[in-house]
Design an enzyme around this catalytic site. Structure first.
Site, short mmCIF file in Angstrom:
data_model
loop_
_atom_site.label_atom_id
_atom_site.label_comp_id
_atom_site.label_asym_id
_atom_site.label_seq_id
_atom_site.Cartn_x
_atom_site.Cartn_y
_atom_site.Cartn_z
N VAL A 171 0.05 -8.80 -11.67
CA VAL A 171 0.91 -9.87 -12.18
C VAL A 171 1.45 -9.50 -13.55
CG1 VAL A 171 1.02 -12.30 -12.86
CG2 VAL A 171 -0.30 -11.64 -10.85
N ASP A 172 0.61 -8.90 -14.40
CA ASP A 172 1.08 -8.48 -15.72
C ASP A 172 2.24 -7.50 -15.60
OD1 ASP A 172 -0.31 -9.75 -17.84
OD2 ASP A 172 -2.13 -8.62 -17.35
N TYR A 173 2.07 -6.47 -14.79
CA TYR A 173 3.11 -5.45 -14.69
C TYR A 173 4.35 -5.97 -13.99
CZ TYR A 173 0.05 -2.03 -16.78
OH TYR A 173 -0.74 -1.36 -17.68
N GLY A 176 6.25 -7.87 -16.50
CA GLY A 176 6.98 -6.97 -17.37
C GLY A 176 8.27 -6.47 -16.74
#
Length: 402
Positions: A171-173, A176
């Site tokens: 989810v973080d990437y 981004g």
């Protein structure tokens, strides 16, 4: 060299993964990224990673992954003098990126309204867990929290095993990447209209868009996804995970053409001629017997042997690999998915950092230099603002800069 963002200046106040990965992608596309960090501490990820020597030098692998190609400027945002310097940098920038909890940037005097007053054509991008609006907006979160919130954990794993988190901070990437897309699009809008644009990128929104088809089906029909384990979403009996003597094989033979090629690859024309399996609907109706046949067949060769054989017959299939096995494949070397760079010091280290996730004119786009030490560019950036050396020395002595 591919540099569509050459000449674009980005002020980056983000930390950890989603924001820094977004600005990393911008830097790979030619943008000048000025990363503002806390003196003496820097981005939290500078201390993270299995190579303790690098972490002790504040160049941990957790930081190296998404910070190459940026300038590091150490400024104390909580000091009046430091805040004024950041405002000077922003006044001459094209893009401003922050990933504080909603309200923090405003409290610092760097909210959208204040920043727009400094720079009427600024592209202002906020990245947060739940967005700048809505009841959950004030809440903090990390990747695994959003995985729990968005519903993905209840589709992963099995009913017996319970909800299961995706192993990587995807989810973080993804957030981004989503933010980078938003910023590139927003730059076109600023140029089209001549006015500033405010972007609001949320981890939860991103996670749900990664399940767009599931959202549409649920909201439109009431269907609720169940834990799917290793099976294909098509629910075809000739797709999903199959045991072999040495591990799992993932297979997709959903339509009639794929099923025919599968049967030819297996040397089982009799299955293809069996009237119970003549159409996808009939195969679904007779799934237990077909699955039993296939299960027995796949136990006769290794996963690697099946993968090679099925590739020859153009049937989508792959043996289940670990990350170490995947990254050892010559295919990924040929694609240039990472670039090896050397970090020198008392002990030199070879560090592999990611390239852009697409090729340009057949070439991988990779960083040209390793991430910068904390505050390595502070003096150069302040000098460009016409701040004289004596003043820079005073600011350093007062711990306003580092």
């Amino acid at each position: 060299m591919f540099q569509p963002l050459k000449g674009v200046k980005v002020v980056d106040l983000s930390q950890i993964l989603a924001g820094p990965y977004a600005t990393y992608l911008l830097s790979l596309m030619g943008a000048e990224v000025i990363k503002i960090e806390k003196p003496g501490q820097g981005d939290w990820t500078r201390d993270l990673g299995p190579l303790k020597d690098l972490s002790a030098r504040k160049m941990g692998l957790g930081f190296m992954t998404q910070n190459a190609g940026k300038k590091s400027v150490a400024i104390d945002l909580k000091s009046e003098a430091g805040l004024e310097i950041v405002k000077q940098i922003v006044a001459d920038a094209d893009v401003f990126v922050e990933n504080f909890k909603p309200g923090v940037a405003e409290n610092l005097g760097l909210g959208y309204a204040e920043t727009k007053a400094l720079n009427p054509k600024i592209l202002y991008c906020s990245i947060s867990a739940y967005g700048q609006t809505g009841p959950f907006a004030p809440r903090p979160a990390y990747d695994h929290i959003i995985q729990g919130m968005c519903g993905i954990m209840k589709t992963t794993g099995t009913a017996e095993g319970g909800p299961t988190k995706v192993g990587a901070p995807y989810v973080d990437y993804a957030t981004g990447m989503n933010a980078a897309l938003a910023i590139v699009s927003g730059l076109h809008e600023v140029r089209r209209t001549g006015t500033s644009v405010q972007l609001d990128v949320a981890m939860l929104d991103t996670a749900l868009m990664l399940m767009a088809s599931l959202m549409t089906q649920h909201l439109s029909s009431g269907w609720v996804p169940a834990p799917n384990g290793n099976e294909a979403w098509s629910a075809s009996p000739s797709s999903g995970a199959f045991e072999t003597p040495d591990g799992l094989l993932m297979l997709a033979a959903n339509n009639d053409a794929q099923f025919a090629r599968l049967c030819h690859a297996l040397g089982r024309g009799d299955i293809l001629e069996d009237t119970r399996y003549a159409t996808s609907e009939m195969r679904a109706a007779n799934a237990p017997s077909l699955r039993a046949e296939l299960n027995a067949i796949f136990l006769t060769k290794t996963a690697a042997e099946w993968e090679a054989l099925l590739a020859e017959h153009k049937v989508p299939a792959a043996r289940v690999r670990g990350l170490d096995e995947a990254l050892a494949e010559e295919h990924l070397h040929a694609r240039g998915i990472t670039r090896r760079m050397t970090v020198t010091g008392d002990v030199d280290h070879s560090v592999h950092v990611p390239s852009l996730s697409f090729l340009v004119n057949g070439q991988a786009i990779s960083p040209q230099e390793i991430p910068r030490p904390l505050g390595a560019d502070t003096e150069a950036v302040l000098t460009r603002l016409s701040i004289d050396p004596d003043r820079i020395r005073q600011l350093r002595d007062a711990a306003v800069i580092g």
